[in-house]
Design an enzyme around this catalytic site. Structure first.
Site, mmCIF file in Angstrom:
data_model
loop_
_atom_site.group_PDB
_atom_site.id
_atom_site.type_symbol
_atom_site.label_atom_id
_atom_site.label_comp_id
_atom_site.label_asym_id
_atom_site.label_seq_id
_atom_site.Cartn_x
_atom_site.Cartn_y
_atom_site.Cartn_z
ATOM 1 N N ASP A 12 0.816 -1.212 0.000
ATOM 2 C CA ASP A 12 0.000 0.000 0.000
ATOM 3 C C ASP A 12 0.849 1.262 0.000
ATOM 4 O OD1 ASP A 12 -2.173 -1.570 0.301
ATOM 5 O OD2 ASP A 12 -2.890 -0.634 2.143
ATOM 6 N N HIS A 155 3.563 -2.188 3.289
ATOM 7 C CA HIS A 155 3.545 -0.803 2.794
ATOM 8 C C HIS A 155 4.848 -0.455 2.067
ATOM 9 C CE1 HIS A 155 0.386 -0.845 5.831
ATOM 10 N NE2 HIS A 155 -0.148 0.181 5.186
HETATM 11 ZN ZN LIG Z 1 -2.688 3.192 3.157
#
Ligand SMILES: [Zn+2]
Length: 214
Positions: A12, A155
């Site tokens: 992400d 992430h």
């Molecule tokens: Zn996010």
């Protein structure tokens, strides 16, 4: 042939050349795909080549909103725009509109289910957005939650070198447990599961419906 367990690596908050490119190098060397949930405002002339490379390597490009707000507080028009602008930008780059949406902060509302025409993906995380959670702990937490059909939530935000290091270590560990890495689309198709609305998926086999809390 032994039964093959499946797992999807997902990232992400990119794309980001500093972190996404080293991740793509690791994925290429391991010959595996991942799925990248992009924040639309991070799609810039600098990052378009990174997205093109990811798609060419067989990675799936998905939607993680335009400006990463808590979307439960937005108007219907704002919700639609957060999603449609990002999907359109991705379509212009890869030729394919994203098939999956990950809500920022995994914050969802009944209204969002109604307005966003894609399955919602969460995944299980290791809090790798927190620099205090060190590489070794990220690996331990990920392995502890791993099971067949897993969506692994990580992430590729700017500066997140610890996740690059964690992924480099995790890939052989997860393979050694008998897993094959697949994209999110492949995860559902290989499991013969059609993702439904009102479920925020962290594993392909999941039936708990979202219930709005007051
Ligand atoms: Zn996010």
């Amino acid at each position: 042939m032994p039964y093959q367990k499946l797992a999807a690596l997902t990232f992400d908050d990119g794309p980001n050349p500093d972190v996404t490119v080293p991740l793509l190098d690791i994925l290429l060397e391991a010959r595996i795909p991942a799925s990248f949930f992009l924040v639309g405002e991070n799609i810039t002339p600098l990052t378009v080549p990174v997205i093109e490379r990811a798609a060419k390597q067989g990675c799936e490009i998905c939607n993680h909103s335009f400006s990463h707000p808590d979307m439960t507080g937005l108007t219907p028009d704002e919700i639609r725009r957060e999603v449609s602008v990002t999907s359109e930008r991705i379509r212009q780059i890869t030729g394919t509109a994203p098939r999956f949406f990950r809500p920022p902060y995994i914050a969802v509302s009944e209204e969002m289910f109604g307005l966003i025409p894609m399955p919602f993906i969460a995944g299980f995380g290791c809090d790798d957005f927190d620099p205090e959670v060190r590489t070794a702990e990220r690996i331990t937490r990920t392995m502890a939650q791993l099971r067949d059909g897993a969506v692994i939530l990580l992430h590729d935000a700017k500066g997140n070198q610890q996740t690059v290091d964690a992924v480099r270590a995790l890939i052989p560990m997860i393979r050694a447990e008998g897993y094959e890495f697949v994209t999110v689309s492949e995860l559902f198709s290989r499991k013969q599961i059609t993702p439904r609305s009102h479920i925020v998926y962290s594993y392909a086999e999941q039936t708990t419906m979202y219930a709005e809390t007051e």
